[in-house]
Design a protein around this motif. Structure first.
Motif, PDB file in Angstrom:
ATOM      1  N   ILE A 122     100.988  52.674   4.637  1.00 26.17           N
ATOM      2  CA  ILE A 122     100.601  51.374   4.090  1.00 26.17           C
ATOM      3  C   ILE A 122     100.957  51.347   2.602  1.00 26.17           C
ATOM      4  O   ILE A 122     100.203  51.815   1.746  1.00 26.17           O
ATOM      5  CB  ILE A 122      99.097  51.117   4.299  1.00 26.17           C
ATOM      6  CG1 ILE A 122      98.761  51.137   5.788  1.00 26.17           C
ATOM      7  CG2 ILE A 122      98.698  49.770   3.686  1.00 26.17           C
ATOM      8  CD1 ILE A 122      97.282  51.077   6.092  1.00 26.17           C
ATOM      9  N   ASP A 123     102.128  50.812   2.299  1.00 25.99           N
ATOM     10  CA  ASP A 123     102.569  50.750   0.918  1.00 25.99           C
ATOM     11  C   ASP A 123     101.986  49.548   0.178  1.00 25.99           C
ATOM     12  O   ASP A 123     101.976  49.501  -1.047  1.00 25.99           O
ATOM     13  CB  ASP A 123     104.105  50.717   0.845  1.00 25.99           C
ATOM     14  CG  ASP A 123     104.707  49.601   1.690  1.00 25.99           C
ATOM     15  OD1 ASP A 123     103.976  48.996   2.507  1.00 25.99           O
ATOM     16  OD2 ASP A 123     105.919  49.333   1.540  1.00 25.99           O
ATOM     17  N   ARG A 124     101.516  48.573   0.934  1.00 24.93           N
ATOM     18  CA  ARG A 124     100.839  47.410   0.346  1.00 24.93           C
ATOM     19  C   ARG A 124      99.823  46.896   1.359  1.00 24.93           C
ATOM     20  O   ARG A 124     100.063  46.909   2.572  1.00 24.93           O
ATOM     21  CB  ARG A 124     101.837  46.324  -0.029  1.00 24.93           C
ATOM     22  CG  ARG A 124     102.716  45.842   1.108  1.00 24.93           C
ATOM     23  CD  ARG A 124     103.694  44.779   0.680  1.00 24.93           C
ATOM     24  NE  ARG A 124     104.553  44.366   1.785  1.00 24.93           N
ATOM     25  CZ  ARG A 124     104.222  43.443   2.685  1.00 24.93           C
ATOM     26  NH1 ARG A 124     103.042  42.841   2.599  1.00 24.93           N
ATOM     27  NH2 ARG A 124     105.059  43.126   3.655  1.00 24.93           N
ATOM     28  N   LEU A 125      98.691  46.433   0.869  1.00 26.10           N
ATOM     29  CA  LEU A 125      97.624  45.988   1.761  1.00 26.10           C
ATOM     30  C   LEU A 125      98.005  44.721   2.515  1.00 26.10           C
ATOM     31  O   LEU A 125      97.436  44.423   3.567  1.00 26.10           O
ATOM     32  CB  LEU A 125      96.333  45.784   0.973  1.00 26.10           C
ATOM     33  CG  LEU A 125      95.720  47.052   0.360  1.00 26.10           C
ATOM     34  CD1 LEU A 125      94.465  46.706  -0.424  1.00 26.10           C
ATOM     35  CD2 LEU A 125      95.405  48.087   1.433  1.00 26.10           C
ATOM     36  N   GLY A 126      98.966  43.976   1.985  1.00 26.90           N
ATOM     37  CA  GLY A 126      99.412  42.772   2.666  1.00 26.90           C
ATOM     38  C   GLY A 126      99.948  43.034   4.058  1.00 26.90           C
ATOM     39  O   GLY A 126      99.992  42.118   4.894  1.00 26.90           O
ATOM     40  N   ARG A 127     100.375  44.256   4.326  1.00 27.89           N
ATOM     41  CA  ARG A 127     100.854  44.580   5.680  1.00 27.89           C
ATOM     42  C   ARG A 127      99.722  44.407   6.704  1.00 27.89           C
ATOM     43  O   ARG A 127      99.974  44.053   7.862  1.00 27.89           O
ATOM     44  CB  ARG A 127     101.393  46.006   5.740  1.00 27.89           C
ATOM     45  CG  ARG A 127     102.687  46.201   4.952  1.00 27.89           C
ATOM     46  CD  ARG A 127     103.376  47.487   5.345  1.00 27.89           C
ATOM     47  NE  ARG A 127     104.579  47.721   4.573  1.00 27.89           N
ATOM     48  CZ  ARG A 127     105.768  47.203   4.844  1.00 27.89           C
ATOM     49  NH1 ARG A 127     105.900  46.384   5.883  1.00 27.89           N
ATOM     50  NH2 ARG A 127     106.820  47.490   4.098  1.00 27.89           N
ATOM     51  N   LEU A 128      98.502  44.655   6.294  1.00 27.51           N
ATOM     52  CA  LEU A 128      97.368  44.496   7.198  1.00 27.51           C
ATOM     53  C   LEU A 128      97.109  43.019   7.479  1.00 27.51           C
ATOM     54  O   LEU A 128      96.767  42.643   8.603  1.00 27.51           O
ATOM     55  CB  LEU A 128      96.128  45.168   6.605  1.00 27.51           C
ATOM     56  CG  LEU A 128      96.291  46.673   6.342  1.00 27.51           C
ATOM     57  CD1 LEU A 128      95.129  47.205   5.534  1.00 27.51           C
ATOM     58  CD2 LEU A 128      96.420  47.430   7.661  1.00 27.51           C
ATOM     59  N   VAL A 129      97.283  42.198   6.461  1.00 29.21           N
ATOM     60  CA  VAL A 129      97.177  40.755   6.656  1.00 29.21           C
ATOM     61  C   VAL A 129      98.240  40.296   7.656  1.00 29.21           C
ATOM     62  O   VAL A 129      97.959  39.518   8.577  1.00 29.21           O
ATOM     63  CB  VAL A 129      97.341  40.013   5.313  1.00 29.21           C
ATOM     64  CG1 VAL A 129      97.306  38.501   5.535  1.00 29.21           C
ATOM     65  CG2 VAL A 129      96.256  40.436   4.332  1.00 29.21           C
ATOM     66  N   ASP A 130      99.453  40.785   7.479  1.00 32.42           N
ATOM     67  CA  ASP A 130     100.545  40.409   8.380  1.00 32.42           C
ATOM     68  C   ASP A 130     100.242  40.816   9.822  1.00 32.42           C
ATOM     69  O   ASP A 130     100.536  40.066  10.765  1.00 32.42           O
ATOM     70  CB  ASP A 130     101.854  41.054   7.917  1.00 32.42           C
ATOM     71  CG  ASP A 130     102.319  40.534   6.567  1.00 32.42           C
ATOM     72  OD1 ASP A 130     101.853  39.451   6.155  1.00 32.42           O
ATOM     73  OD2 ASP A 130     103.139  41.229   5.922  1.00 32.42           O
TER      74      ASP A 130
END
Length: 264
Positions: free
Chosen positions: A41-49
């Motif tokens: 997980i390089d950015r938390l936005g991946r979880l949103v996606d």
């Protein structure tokens, strides 16, 4: 008791170029929770996606490292995803001196309800913390015997077991795949200490013996993998995460999907 909507069986999902399509496929195969590894997980936005790309599966990072993302960042992430009802925050403490103190401070500053948090936990004090300050615990590289003890420590709190699997029946190939992550993880103090606590000898850990590998990583056919999953459930795990090694999450997920039916 499944208080978080995880269901009985989840799967680790690689954060690959096709991970959103893969998530939809794994969801369609019946996996009720998808666990992107924290190290990817390089950015938390991946979880949103991931939440937005799926319809029914619960998304749980396994885990968000507290020494990488601040309480403010993870709090904002949860606020954005809370309405979906399909996001649980998996957190892991730093591998530093006095890790419990640092994790306590992080939780003090974190604006996320404790009943939507799972903590990576192996030892007695961490399990107590997961029971008292979160919804429960996630254990990685553990045996069913550990699961029995963890269930006793947690009481009615959620217990998740993250189980490495290799869908490969050749012993040499399977153990080679299993040893790839173990080569590093066996040097991490928390894991090493727990290996010894579970009864493995120093030599088992230093040499990554077949005894250690076979106890911590289940490999072989689906018929061989299924009993290990059942053992963890029978020992008290509410949810088991299948973490494939030696194959992509989507290829392994297709092979492992028949376990979804047997786990219900």
């Amino acid at each position: 008791m499944d208080t978080l909507g995880l269901g009985r069986l989840g799967i680790s999902i690689d954060v690959s170029p096709s991970y959103l399509d893969d998530a939809r496929t794994l969801e369609s195969l019946g996996f009720t929770a998808l666990w992107p590894p924290g190290g990817q997980i390089d950015r938390l936005g991946r979880l949103v996606d991931l939440v937005r790309a799926t319809e029914t599966a619960t998304i749980v990072p396994g885990i968000v490292p507290v020494d990488v993302f601040s309480p403010e960042q993870t709090g904002k992430l949860f606020e954005e995803l809370a309405e979906s009802g399909r996001f649980v925050l998996g957190l892991g403490g730093p591998q530093t001196a006095r890790p419990l103190a640092g994790l306590h401070r992080y939780l003090d500053e974190l604006a996320v309800p404790s009943d939507r948090i799972l903590l990576a936990a192996l030892g007695p004090k961490k399990l107590e913390m997961a029971r008292d300050r979160a919804a429960g615990a996630v254990g990685l590289l553990v045996t069913p015997e550990w699961t029995v003890q963890a269930r006793h420590s947690l009481g009615t709190a959620e217990l998740v077991v993250d189980q490495f699997v290799v869908v490969e029946s050749d012993p040499d190939r399977a153990r080679t795949a299993a040893r790839q992550p173990l080569t590093f993880l066996a040097t991490v103090p928390g894991y090493r200490q727990n290996f010894l606590r579970m009864g493995f000898a120093e030599a088992d850990v230093d040499q990554l013996s077949d005894r250690l590998v076979d106890a911590l990583v289940v490999w072989g056919s689906i018929e061989k993998i299924a009993p290990r999953v059942s053992e963890h459930h029978e020992a008290g795990a509410d949810h088991v995460v299948l973490a494939p090694l030696g194959a992509s999450s989507i290829d392994a997920g297709r092979a492992l999907s028949e376990l979804v039916v047997s786990s219900k």
